[in-house]
Design a protein around this motif. Structure first.
Motif, PDB file in Angstrom:
ATOM      1  N   PRO A 148       7.748  -4.604   4.282  1.00 42.03           N
ATOM      2  CA  PRO A 148       7.450  -3.220   4.679  1.00 42.03           C
ATOM      3  C   PRO A 148       7.160  -2.352   3.454  1.00 42.03           C
ATOM      4  CG  PRO A 148       9.313  -4.047   5.933  1.00 42.03           C
ATOM      5  CD  PRO A 148       9.005  -5.089   4.889  1.00 42.03           C
ATOM      6  N   GLY A 149       6.063  -1.606   3.508  1.00 45.21           N
ATOM      7  CA  GLY A 149       5.680  -0.761   2.387  1.00 45.21           C
ATOM      8  C   GLY A 149       4.893  -1.473   1.321  1.00 45.21           C
ATOM      9  N   TYR A 150       4.584  -2.747   1.516  1.00 47.43           N
ATOM     10  CA  TYR A 150       3.835  -3.551   0.550  1.00 47.43           C
ATOM     11  C   TYR A 150       2.493  -3.969   1.153  1.00 47.43           C
ATOM     12  CZ  TYR A 150       7.991  -4.301  -2.420  1.00 47.43           C
ATOM     13  OH  TYR A 150       9.078  -4.138  -3.246  1.00 47.43           O
ATOM     14  N   GLY A 151       1.474  -4.014   0.310  1.00 49.79           N
ATOM     15  CA  GLY A 151       0.195  -4.546   0.737  1.00 49.79           C
ATOM     16  C   GLY A 151      -0.310  -3.882   2.007  1.00 49.79           C
ATOM     17  N   TYR A 152      -0.694  -4.715   2.976  1.00 49.31           N
ATOM     18  CA  TYR A 152      -1.273  -4.207   4.213  1.00 49.31           C
ATOM     19  C   TYR A 152      -0.254  -4.025   5.324  1.00 49.31           C
ATOM     20  CZ  TYR A 152      -5.671  -5.312   1.889  1.00 49.31           C
ATOM     21  OH  TYR A 152      -6.720  -5.356   1.000  1.00 49.31           O
ATOM     22  N   SER A 153       1.039  -4.155   5.028  1.00 50.60           N
ATOM     23  CA  SER A 153       2.055  -3.730   5.995  1.00 50.60           C
ATOM     24  C   SER A 153       2.160  -2.211   5.970  1.00 50.60           C
ATOM     25  CB  SER A 153       3.423  -4.345   5.650  1.00 50.60           C
ATOM     26  OG  SER A 153       3.487  -5.703   6.033  1.00 50.60           O
ATOM     27  N   TYR A 301      -1.757  -3.563  -4.890  1.00 47.94           N
ATOM     28  CA  TYR A 301      -0.906  -2.376  -4.914  1.00 47.94           C
ATOM     29  C   TYR A 301      -1.767  -1.111  -5.008  1.00 47.94           C
ATOM     30  CZ  TYR A 301       3.742  -4.560  -5.660  1.00 47.94           C
ATOM     31  OH  TYR A 301       4.930  -5.241  -5.524  1.00 47.94           O
ATOM     32  N   TRP A 302      -2.800  -1.149  -5.868  1.00 50.39           N
ATOM     33  CA  TRP A 302      -3.611   0.042  -6.090  1.00 50.39           C
ATOM     34  C   TRP A 302      -4.413   0.429  -4.850  1.00 50.39           C
ATOM     35  CZ3 TRP A 302      -3.915   4.156  -8.884  1.00 50.39           C
ATOM     36  CH2 TRP A 302      -5.066   4.947  -8.782  1.00 50.39           C
ATOM     37  N   LEU A 303      -5.124  -0.535  -4.269  1.00 44.61           N
ATOM     38  CA  LEU A 303      -5.994  -0.225  -3.135  1.00 44.61           C
ATOM     39  C   LEU A 303      -5.212   0.235  -1.910  1.00 44.61           C
ATOM     40  CD1 LEU A 303      -8.553  -3.168  -3.421  1.00 44.61           C
ATOM     41  CD2 LEU A 303      -8.945  -0.752  -3.985  1.00 44.61           C
ATOM     42  N   THR A 304      -3.984  -0.231  -1.765  1.00 47.02           N
ATOM     43  CA  THR A 304      -3.160   0.157  -0.614  1.00 47.02           C
ATOM     44  C   THR A 304      -2.236   1.324  -0.930  1.00 47.02           C
ATOM     45  OG1 THR A 304      -1.530  -1.546  -1.226  1.00 47.02           O
ATOM     46  CG2 THR A 304      -3.205  -2.154   0.401  1.00 47.02           C
ATOM     47  N   ALA A 305      -2.273   1.812  -2.170  1.00 46.77           N
ATOM     48  CA  ALA A 305      -1.450   2.962  -2.595  1.00 46.77           C
ATOM     49  C   ALA A 305       0.017   2.757  -2.230  1.00 46.77           C
ATOM     50  CB  ALA A 305      -1.981   4.258  -1.974  1.00 46.77           C
ATOM     51  N   THR A 306       0.539   1.600  -2.589  1.00 47.17           N
ATOM     52  CA  THR A 306       1.903   1.234  -2.187  1.00 47.17           C
ATOM     53  C   THR A 306       2.901   1.239  -3.342  1.00 47.17           C
ATOM     54  OG1 THR A 306       1.154  -1.075  -2.323  1.00 47.17           O
ATOM     55  CG2 THR A 306       1.281  -0.101  -0.138  1.00 47.17           C
ATOM     56  N   GLY A 307       2.561   1.866  -4.459  1.00 49.72           N
ATOM     57  CA  GLY A 307       3.512   1.908  -5.571  1.00 49.72           C
ATOM     58  C   GLY A 307       4.818   2.564  -5.207  1.00 49.72           C
ATOM     59  N   ALA A 308       4.762   3.672  -4.469  1.00 48.20           N
ATOM     60  CA  ALA A 308       5.985   4.378  -4.076  1.00 48.20           C
ATOM     61  C   ALA A 308       6.692   3.671  -2.927  1.00 48.20           C
ATOM     62  CB  ALA A 308       5.653   5.817  -3.686  1.00 48.20           C
TER      63      ALA A 308
END
Length: 392
Positions: A148-153, A301-308
Motif C-alpha cells: 500500500p502506497g507503493y508503485g501502482y497500489s 517511485y517518481w512516476l507514481t509520486a509515492t515517496g511520501a
C-alpha cells in the motif's frame, strides 16, 4: 486509482507513462541544483567515501545517465509481459504481478518487497520460479503485490495500514486468485509481513521463507557463541548509528515526503544511499546490481509520486512487530552477511518454532534478488522445498 468500493473484481492493468511525464523528468534533472562535495575522503575506492551520503561525483554521473541514456519503456513492457493486475482489498486498490506456472504441481507463492524497493526487486526471477528448466525443481504460481502506497497500489488516505493489516490483505488477495493455501517470502518490510502471515494465518499459509528472521526483543546473550554475539553487535550498531532514515520516516514521513515527491535527485540520493550501504559491495551498489534495474525502481517511485506514501509504512509499523507473535508453520530462514539486521539462530528459535532450514551464506546483502539472483533463487527454492516437505 480505485473507486474504493468493495469488489472482488480483478482487472488487467497496463499503465503507460506519457511522453510528457518522461520529458518533464529529464527537464527536472537538467535543472538540478547540487550541494558541494562532502568533506569525507573521495579519491580512494572505499566505503569511507559514502560516510556522509552518496558522493557528489557518483550522483552527477548517475543523474547524467538517468537524463540522457536510461530508458523506462523496457521495464514498463517487462511488467506487462509478466502480467499486471489490480483489485480492491479492504477498501484499497492493490496492484500486483501474477505469473501462473504451466506446471500442474506448482505451489502458490507470494513475494513481498520492502523499502526502498518495489516489485522491481523480483522481475528478473519470476520466470525462473514459475517455469524452471529442471522438471525436478519446484515450480510456483508467483504473486508479487505492491505494498500500500507503493508503485501502482493506492495511497492510503487514513492511518492503519501497518504490516499486520497488509498480511491480512494478502490472504484476501491470494484467496481471490484461487490460492487458499500458499507459501510466502519477504525481506525488509516484506519480512514482518511474511512473519505476520505465518503467525496469524496458519490455516492459509503452508510455510514461509524470509531473509529477515526477526527475533523477539530483550533476549539474553547467554549461550551465544562468538559469531552469534558478533551478529548481535552488528544489529545493535546499525540501530545506534545508521537508523536515522527510519526515525525520520517513522516520525515525519510528510516532511521528508515533500522532498521525495518534488525532487527526482532528492529521491535518487535517498534511495541510492541505502542500496549502497546495504549491499555487499566495496565502492558502489552497481558492482552487483544493474544500474538500469536500480533506476527502474527509482523511476517507478517518481512516476507514481509515492515517496511520501511509501515512507508512511515506517510511521505505521516501525518497531511494531508483536513480541509475542510466534510462527508455528515450517520456516526456512536465511541471513545474508551484509544485511542490516542479523539475528542468531537461538534467538530466532524463540519466534520460529519449526525451522526446517537455516542458512548463512558467505556473500550477499539486503537485496539478494538483485545482487545475486541465481544464488537467491536457489536458496528460495531449496528453502521452500524443505517447507513443503515438512508440511506433508
Amino acid at each position: 486509482m480505485s473507486d474504493q468500493k468493495t469488489t472482488n473484481r480483478i482487472e488487467r492493468f497496463e499503465p503507460h507513462a506519457t511522453d510528457e511525464d518522461l520529458v518533464a523528468l529529464r527537464a527536472r534533472l537538467t535543472s538540478t541544483r547540487l550541494p558541494e562535495r562532502a568533506t569525507t575522503p573521495h579519491d580512494a575506492r572505499s566505503r569511507d567515501r559514502w560516510e556522509q551520503g552518496p558522493p557528489l561525483a557518483d550522483i552527477v554521473e548517475l543523474i547524467e545517465y538517468w537524463r540522457t541514456t536510461y530508458d523506462w519503456r523496457p521495464f514498463e513492457r517487462r511488467l506487462n509481459e509478466i502480467g499486471q493486475f489490480r483489485t480492491v482489498v479492504d477498501g484499497l486498490g492493490i496492484h500486483f504481478l501474477h505469473r501462473r506456472s504451466p506446471r500442474p504441481d506448482a505451489t502458490p507463492l507470494v513475494l513481498t518487497h520492502g523499502w526502498p524497493g518495489s516489485v522491481a526487486e523480483f522481475v528478473d526471477i519470476i520466470d525462473e520460479l514459475a517455469e524452471p528448466q529442471d522438471a525436478e525443481t519446484p515450480a510456483f504460481h508467483v504473486v508479487v503485490p505492491s505494498l500500500p502506497g507503493y508503485g501502482y497500489s493506492d495511497k492510503p488516505t487514513g492511518e492503519g495500514w501497518g504490516t499486520e493489516r497488509i498480511a491480512a490483505a494478502w490472504v484476501q488477495l491470494m484467496g481471490r486468485l484461487g490460492y487458499d493455501r500458499f507459501l510466502a517470502h519477504g525481506g525488509d518490510w516484506g519480512g514482518p509481513v511474511t512473519i505476520a502471515l505465518g503467525g496469524r494465518f496458519p490455516a492459509h499459509v503452508i510455510g514461509i521463507h524470509t531473509t529477515m528472521p526477526i527475533a523477539p526483543p530483550g533476549l539474553s546473550l547467554d549461550g551465544l557463541d562468538a559469531t552469534e554475539r558478533q551478529w548481535v553487535e552488528h544489529t545493535r550498531a546499525f540501530e545506534r548509528n545508521r537508523l536515522a532514515y527510519a526515525r525520520v520516516m517513522a516520525t515525519a514521513p510528510q516532511t521528508i515526503g515533500y522532498s521525495l515527491v518534488d525532487s527526482p535527485v532528492g529521491l535518487l540520493a535517498w534511495i541510492l544511499e541505502k542500496f549502497f550501504e546495504w549491499s555487499d559491495t566495496v565502492d558502489s551498489p552497481f558492482e552487483t546490481i544493474s544500474r538500469d534495474r536500480f533506476l527502474d525502481n527509482v523511476t517507478l517511485y517518481w512516476l507514481t509520486a509515492t515517496g511520501a506514501s511509501a515512507a508512511r509504512i515506517y510511521f505505521e509499523s516501525h518497531q511494531s512487530l508483536d513480541p509475542d507473535l510466534r510462527v508455528t508453520v515450517p520456516a526456512a530462514l536465511t541471513t545474508y552477511p551484509h544485511d542490516i539486521e542479523k539475528h542468531p539462530r537461538p534467538w530466532a528459535e524463540e519466534r520460529f518454532r519449526h525451522i526446517v532450514r537455516w542458512r548463512a551464506p558467505e556473500a550477499g546483502g539486503h537485496f539478494p534478488a538483485l545482487e545475486m539472483p541465481g544464488e537467491f533463487v536457489r536458496d528460495l527454492r531449496e528453502g521452500l522445498a524443505a517447507v513443503l516437505a515438512a508440511s506433508e
